[in-house]
Design a protein around this motif. Structure first.
Motif: not given
Length: 199
Positions: A49-51, A92-94, A156-159, A173-175
């Protein structure tokens, strides 16, 4: 009377070799799939979980010429709830924007979060002077008067995790959320900003 004769063809050794090789490859693929499935059932990976856990509007300035300058602190938390597997994150990039206008791109190099642990990614985001058109100038002025200014954060990021010796499980995981602040005291207005609702 004429006799009918039949010719019994012989199979080439090359064909037999090719058939044996294909059979071996098929068996290896099947065994590999079984091992990956068993590993998946044993590890039973859970999507991290990314938050956004905290933020602060460090600086906000705009003038009558139509130039916006801002600086924000954004803290992103990455949770790995897997009990039996470390999680590796990359790409990982936002992207942080205001009313559709890109302000900054937040990146992180490849990193790993060990099982049942968390990691914090603190970002200090300082924008270059951003020229605003009349519509955006009115939007900023209105936001300041209402004492609520909103920025958009997307990315988001790839995991992935290793599942046994032959494979890995991959997820994204995307925001996509809004970050709201009070210009009067630069405080962050907490609101749900997490990737968990997508899984």
């Amino acid at each position: 009377m004429p006799r009918l004769t039949s010719r019994h063809g012989t199979t080439s050794p090359l064909i037999w070799c090719a058939a044996i090789i294909c059979a071996i490859i098929s068996i290896v693929v099947i065994i590999g799939g079984i091992l990956v499935f068993v590993g998946y059932m044993v590890i039973h990976p859970r999507v991290p979980i990314i938050s956004v856990t905290d933020a602060h509007l460090d600086f906000l300035k705009y003038d009558i010429v139509g130039v916006l300058q801002t600086q924000l602190t954004i803290v992103i938390r990455v949770d790995n709830h897997n009990a039996k597997a470390h999680a590796l994150f990359d790409e990982t990039e936002f992207k942080l924007s205001y009313d559709g206008k890109l302000i900054a791109i937040l990146k992180a190099p490849e990193f790993e979060v060990v099982k049942e642990k968390s990691m914090f990614l603190p970002y200090l985001v300082q924008s270059y002077p951003i020229p605003l058109n009349p519509t955006l100038m009115q939007a900023v002025d209105y936001a300041v008067k209402q004492d609520v200014i909103t920025f958009e954060l997307k990315g988001g990021s790839k995991t992935r995790w290793r599942v046994g010796p032959l494979g890995s499980v991959k997820f994204e995981c995307n925001l996509s959320c809004e970050l709201r602040f009070r210009p009067s005291d630069h405080s962050y207005i907490p609101s749900p900003c997490t990737s968990s609702h997508k899984h």
